[in-house]
Design a protein around this motif. Structure first.
Motif, PDB file in Angstrom:
ATOM      1  N   SER A  92      62.484 145.649  31.628  1.00  0.00           N
ATOM      2  CA  SER A  92      63.125 144.340  31.725  1.00  0.00           C
ATOM      3  C   SER A  92      63.752 143.936  30.388  1.00  0.00           C
ATOM      4  CB  SER A  92      62.111 143.295  32.175  1.00  0.00           C
ATOM      5  OG  SER A  92      62.677 142.020  32.205  1.00  0.00           O
ATOM      6  N   THR A  93      63.032 144.177  29.306  1.00  0.00           N
ATOM      7  CA  THR A  93      63.547 143.871  27.973  1.00  0.00           C
ATOM      8  C   THR A  93      64.808 144.683  27.677  1.00  0.00           C
ATOM      9  OG1 THR A  93      61.348 143.309  27.142  1.00  0.00           O
ATOM     10  CG2 THR A  93      62.991 143.912  25.499  1.00  0.00           C
ATOM     11  N   ILE A  94      64.774 145.962  27.991  1.00  0.00           N
ATOM     12  CA  ILE A  94      65.929 146.837  27.748  1.00  0.00           C
ATOM     13  C   ILE A  94      67.102 146.408  28.627  1.00  0.00           C
ATOM     14  CG2 ILE A  94      66.806 149.202  27.913  1.00  0.00           C
ATOM     15  CD1 ILE A  94      64.860 148.734  25.562  1.00  0.00           C
ATOM     16  N   ASP A  95      66.845 146.125  29.905  1.00  0.00           N
ATOM     17  CA  ASP A  95      67.915 145.690  30.808  1.00  0.00           C
ATOM     18  C   ASP A  95      68.571 144.409  30.311  1.00  0.00           C
ATOM     19  OD1 ASP A  95      67.513 147.844  32.488  1.00  0.00           O
ATOM     20  OD2 ASP A  95      66.394 146.702  33.995  1.00  0.00           O
ATOM     21  N   LYS A  96      67.768 143.480  29.840  1.00  0.00           N
ATOM     22  CA  LYS A  96      68.299 142.215  29.324  1.00  0.00           C
ATOM     23  C   LYS A  96      69.157 142.480  28.085  1.00  0.00           C
ATOM     24  CE  LYS A  96      68.279 137.672  28.553  1.00  0.00           C
ATOM     25  NZ  LYS A  96      68.853 136.669  29.388  1.00  0.00           N
ATOM     26  N   THR A  97      68.702 143.353  27.219  1.00  0.00           N
ATOM     27  CA  THR A  97      69.457 143.687  26.013  1.00  0.00           C
ATOM     28  C   THR A  97      70.791 144.334  26.368  1.00  0.00           C
ATOM     29  OG1 THR A  97      67.371 143.982  24.815  1.00  0.00           O
ATOM     30  CG2 THR A  97      69.347 144.902  23.794  1.00  0.00           C
ATOM     31  N   ILE A  98      70.783 145.232  27.337  1.00  0.00           N
ATOM     32  CA  ILE A  98      72.027 145.858  27.794  1.00  0.00           C
ATOM     33  C   ILE A  98      72.989 144.791  28.304  1.00  0.00           C
ATOM     34  CG2 ILE A  98      73.039 147.332  29.599  1.00  0.00           C
ATOM     35  CD1 ILE A  98      70.484 149.084  29.322  1.00  0.00           C
ATOM     36  N   GLY A  99      72.498 143.859  29.108  1.00  0.00           N
ATOM     37  CA  GLY A  99      73.333 142.796  29.650  1.00  0.00           C
ATOM     38  C   GLY A  99      73.950 141.933  28.563  1.00  0.00           C
ATOM     39  N   LEU A 100      73.156 141.599  27.552  1.00  0.00           N
ATOM     40  CA  LEU A 100      73.661 140.781  26.450  1.00  0.00           C
ATOM     41  C   LEU A 100      74.765 141.500  25.684  1.00  0.00           C
ATOM     42  CD1 LEU A 100      70.277 139.336  25.156  1.00  0.00           C
ATOM     43  CD2 LEU A 100      72.134 138.035  26.218  1.00  0.00           C
ATOM     44  N   ILE A 101      74.545 142.783  25.409  1.00  0.00           N
ATOM     45  CA  ILE A 101      75.554 143.561  24.683  1.00  0.00           C
ATOM     46  C   ILE A 101      76.816 143.703  25.525  1.00  0.00           C
ATOM     47  CG2 ILE A 101      76.097 145.859  23.763  1.00  0.00           C
ATOM     48  CD1 ILE A 101      73.099 146.025  22.943  1.00  0.00           C
ATOM     49  N   LEU A 102      76.667 144.002  26.796  1.00  0.00           N
ATOM     50  CA  LEU A 102      77.814 144.162  27.679  1.00  0.00           C
ATOM     51  C   LEU A 102      78.632 142.879  27.777  1.00  0.00           C
ATOM     52  CD1 LEU A 102      79.448 145.785  29.745  1.00  0.00           C
ATOM     53  CD2 LEU A 102      77.805 145.053  31.471  1.00  0.00           C
ATOM     54  N   ALA A 103      77.961 141.757  28.024  1.00  0.00           N
ATOM     55  CA  ALA A 103      78.668 140.479  28.173  1.00  0.00           C
ATOM     56  C   ALA A 103      79.383 140.101  26.876  1.00  0.00           C
ATOM     57  CB  ALA A 103      77.699 139.386  28.587  1.00  0.00           C
ATOM     58  N   ALA A 104      78.724 140.298  25.747  1.00  0.00           N
ATOM     59  CA  ALA A 104      79.342 139.962  24.466  1.00  0.00           C
ATOM     60  C   ALA A 104      80.548 140.853  24.196  1.00  0.00           C
ATOM     61  CB  ALA A 104      78.322 140.097  23.341  1.00  0.00           C
ATOM     62  N   ASN A 105      80.437 142.144  24.544  1.00  0.00           N
ATOM     63  CA  ASN A 105      81.536 143.071  24.307  1.00  0.00           C
ATOM     64  C   ASN A 105      82.739 142.738  25.169  1.00  0.00           C
ATOM     65  OD1 ASN A 105      83.089 145.698  24.848  1.00  0.00           O
ATOM     66  ND2 ASN A 105      81.866 146.175  23.041  1.00  0.00           N
ATOM     67  N   VAL A 106      82.504 142.428  26.436  1.00  0.00           N
ATOM     68  CA  VAL A 106      83.619 142.066  27.320  1.00  0.00           C
ATOM     69  C   VAL A 106      84.308 140.810  26.799  1.00  0.00           C
ATOM     70  CG1 VAL A 106      84.211 141.243  29.636  1.00  0.00           C
ATOM     71  CG2 VAL A 106      82.689 143.207  29.362  1.00  0.00           C
ATOM     72  N   ALA A 107      83.518 139.792  26.470  1.00  0.00           N
ATOM     73  CA  ALA A 107      84.093 138.527  25.986  1.00  0.00           C
ATOM     74  C   ALA A 107      84.858 138.735  24.680  1.00  0.00           C
ATOM     75  CB  ALA A 107      82.996 137.489  25.806  1.00  0.00           C
ATOM     76  N   ALA A 108      84.340 139.585  23.807  1.00  0.00           N
ATOM     77  CA  ALA A 108      84.977 139.801  22.505  1.00  0.00           C
ATOM     78  C   ALA A 108      86.282 140.581  22.619  1.00  0.00           C
ATOM     79  CB  ALA A 108      84.026 140.535  21.572  1.00  0.00           C
ATOM     80  N   ASN A 109      86.427 141.358  23.680  1.00  0.00           N
ATOM     81  CA  ASN A 109      87.610 142.205  23.812  1.00  0.00           C
ATOM     82  C   ASN A 109      88.671 141.647  24.754  1.00  0.00           C
ATOM     83  OD1 ASN A 109      87.204 144.668  22.105  1.00  0.00           O
ATOM     84  ND2 ASN A 109      85.258 144.587  23.188  1.00  0.00           N
ATOM     85  N   LEU A 110      88.485 140.427  25.190  1.00  0.00           N
ATOM     86  CA  LEU A 110      89.483 139.759  26.015  1.00  0.00           C
ATOM     87  C   LEU A 110      90.132 138.642  25.210  1.00  0.00           C
ATOM     88  CD1 LEU A 110      87.621 139.342  29.421  1.00  0.00           C
ATOM     89  CD2 LEU A 110      89.496 140.898  28.917  1.00  0.00           C
ATOM     90  N   PRO A 111      91.401 138.397  25.453  1.00  0.00           N
ATOM     91  CA  PRO A 111      92.020 137.234  24.805  1.00  0.00           C
ATOM     92  C   PRO A 111      91.296 135.962  25.264  1.00  0.00           C
ATOM     93  CG  PRO A 111      93.660 138.533  26.020  1.00  0.00           C
ATOM     94  CD  PRO A 111      92.320 139.114  26.315  1.00  0.00           C
ATOM     95  N   ALA A 112      91.213 134.988  24.380  1.00  0.00           N
ATOM     96  CA  ALA A 112      90.500 133.747  24.696  1.00  0.00           C
ATOM     97  C   ALA A 112      91.033 133.101  25.965  1.00  0.00           C
ATOM     98  CB  ALA A 112      90.586 132.778  23.528  1.00  0.00           C
TER      99      ALA A 112
END
Length: 81
Positions: free
Chosen positions: A43-63
């Protein structure tokens, strides 16, 4: 936004849990107890993956591309995975 320090803390916590599970196996603890702890680590690892994924998607899209609907989806990913 989750910082690298927060992500590292999550991973260190998971590492500690895994060491505890190793000790449980050495002590020949019941399989049920070991599985409960393994589920917690997963569960901890899955949550960490989700946080990294969401942050990466948001960071790589125009605002302007991050609509309220997309942000809600990213928040859901970070929350559940």
């Amino acid at each position: 936004m989750t910082t690298n320090d927060q992500l590292l803390n999550r991973l260190k916590r998971a590492e500690g849990q895994l060491r505890g599970i190793q000790n449980m196996l050495t002590e020949e603890r019941a399989a049920k107890d070991v599985l409960i702890q393994l589920t917690a680590v997963r569960s901890t690892i899955d949550k960490t993956i989700g946080l990294i994924l969401a942050a990466n998607v948001a960071a790589n899209l125009p605002a302007t591309a991050v609509t309220p609907e997309l942000q809600a989806s990213l928040d859901l990913i970070a929350k559940t995975k």
